[in-house]
Scaffold this motif. Structure first.
Motif, short mmCIF file in Angstrom:
data_model
loop_
_atom_site.label_atom_id
_atom_site.label_comp_id
_atom_site.label_asym_id
_atom_site.label_seq_id
_atom_site.Cartn_x
_atom_site.Cartn_y
_atom_site.Cartn_z
N VAL A 145 0.85 -1.20 0.00
CA VAL A 145 0.00 0.00 0.00
C VAL A 145 0.88 1.25 0.00
O VAL A 145 0.64 2.20 -0.74
N ALA A 146 1.90 1.23 0.85
CA ALA A 146 2.81 2.37 0.93
C ALA A 146 3.52 2.62 -0.40
O ALA A 146 3.70 3.77 -0.82
N LEU A 147 3.90 1.53 -1.06
CA LEU A 147 4.58 1.67 -2.36
C LEU A 147 3.64 2.27 -3.40
O LEU A 147 4.05 3.13 -4.19
N ASN A 148 2.38 1.82 -3.40
CA ASN A 148 1.38 2.42 -4.30
C ASN A 148 1.28 3.92 -4.05
O ASN A 148 1.31 4.74 -4.98
N LEU A 149 1.16 4.29 -2.79
CA LEU A 149 1.00 5.69 -2.41
C LEU A 149 2.23 6.50 -2.82
O LEU A 149 2.11 7.62 -3.33
N TRP A 150 3.38 5.95 -2.60
CA TRP A 150 4.66 6.61 -2.94
C TRP A 150 4.77 6.84 -4.44
O TRP A 150 5.13 7.93 -4.90
N ARG A 151 4.44 5.82 -5.21
CA ARG A 151 4.55 5.92 -6.67
C ARG A 151 3.52 6.89 -7.24
O ARG A 151 3.76 7.52 -8.27
N TRP A 152 2.38 6.99 -6.58
CA TRP A 152 1.35 7.93 -7.03
C TRP A 152 1.67 9.37 -6.60
O TRP A 152 1.01 10.30 -7.06
N GLY A 153 2.63 9.50 -5.69
CA GLY A 153 2.90 10.83 -5.15
C GLY A 153 1.84 11.26 -4.16
O GLY A 153 1.60 12.46 -3.96
N GLY A 154 1.18 10.25 -3.51
CA GLY A 154 0.13 10.55 -2.55
C GLY A 154 0.68 11.05 -1.23
O GLY A 154 1.88 10.99 -0.96
N ASP A 155 -0.21 11.52 -0.39
CA ASP A 155 0.16 12.10 0.89
C ASP A 155 -0.03 11.07 2.01
O ASP A 155 -1.17 10.72 2.34
N PRO A 156 1.05 10.59 2.64
CA PRO A 156 0.91 9.62 3.73
C PRO A 156 0.16 10.19 4.94
O PRO A 156 -0.35 9.44 5.77
N GLY A 157 0.07 11.50 5.01
CA GLY A 157 -0.64 12.13 6.11
C GLY A 157 -2.13 12.23 5.89
O GLY A 157 -2.86 12.73 6.74
N ASN A 158 -2.61 11.74 4.73
CA ASN A 158 -4.02 11.79 4.40
C ASN A 158 -4.60 10.38 4.39
O ASN A 158 -4.25 9.56 3.54
N GLU A 159 -5.48 10.09 5.33
CA GLU A 159 -6.03 8.74 5.45
C GLU A 159 -6.82 8.32 4.21
O GLU A 159 -6.75 7.16 3.79
#
Length: 212
Positions: free
Chosen positions: A39-53
């Motif tokens: 999940v974290a890798l998906n978020l990282w590759r998308w440039g998503g915000d880990p601080g946003n649930e």
């Protein structure tokens, strides 16, 4: 067949022990931490915000877990995984996959931080593997150096302690030993000794339950 839950903090040796137990007892194995890393890798590759649930939850969709992907174990992904694992929505989204794996007819070994308390509270054997923060920081340093990554001991120790704080104090599924868990402190054990002790303790519990 037996279900074995292996929990514990980062760099305690729980993953190595869980794999060894699965091989020794001939059981399917799941590293639940890899789900959160995926999940974290998906978020990282998308440039998503880990601080946003909400964004972290969206990264759970169409989860493609390739255990051989080296980026899964990179430090940026590791830190994001530690952060987003505290989100109730993310834990709920990944719950069913873990729950189903733990209840397959062939038995299972799962390692994580809430296996014996949330995912498989009825597991036949529950191990809680731990070690001092200082020892775990030394282990993580060696792991990082083995991958050619530079880090200072002070930074790694601070990160270990921060993760422990997050994992043990989150509102949903905090990292705590199950009441009937067997505690295994690996601080003064090498890999071979830790595995041997885990196999011995697990075998004893399975015999007590007449599963061996």
């Amino acid at each position: 067949m037996a279900v074995i839950a292996v929990d514990g903090p980062a760099a305690s040796g729980k993953g190595t022990i869980a794999r060894a137990l699965a091989e020794h007892f001939g059981l399917p194995f799941m590293d639940t931490g890899l789900l959160y890393r995926a999940v974290a890798l998906n978020l990282w590759r998308w440039g998503g915000d880990p601080g946003n649930e909400f964004e972290a939850l969206r990264a759970c969709d169409e989860l493609n877990l390739d255990a051989a992907d080296p980026e899964l174990r990179s430090e940026p992904v590791s830190k994001i995984a530690s952060s987003i694992s505290a989100y109730p929505a993310v834990r709920t989204a990944l719950f069913e996959r873990q729950w189903t794996f733990a209840r397959q007819p062939a038995g299972a070994v799962l390692d994580g931080r809430d296996i014996g308390t949330v995912i498989a509270p009825d597991a036949d054997v529950k191990l809680f593997v731990t070690a001092t923060a200082e020892v775990r920081a030394e282990r993580r340093m060696k792991e990082l150096e083995g991958r050619g990554m530079h880090a200072t001991y002070e930074d790694v120790l601070a990160d270990i302690r921060a993760r422990d704080e997050r994992d043990s104090h989150r509102e949903v599924a905090p990292m705590v030993p199950a009441k009937d868990a067997i505690l295994l402190d690996t601080s003064n054990l090498n890999v071979e000794q830790a595995i041997a002790e885990a196999i011995k303790l697990t075998g004893q519990r399975l015999k007590d339950r007449r599963l061996m």
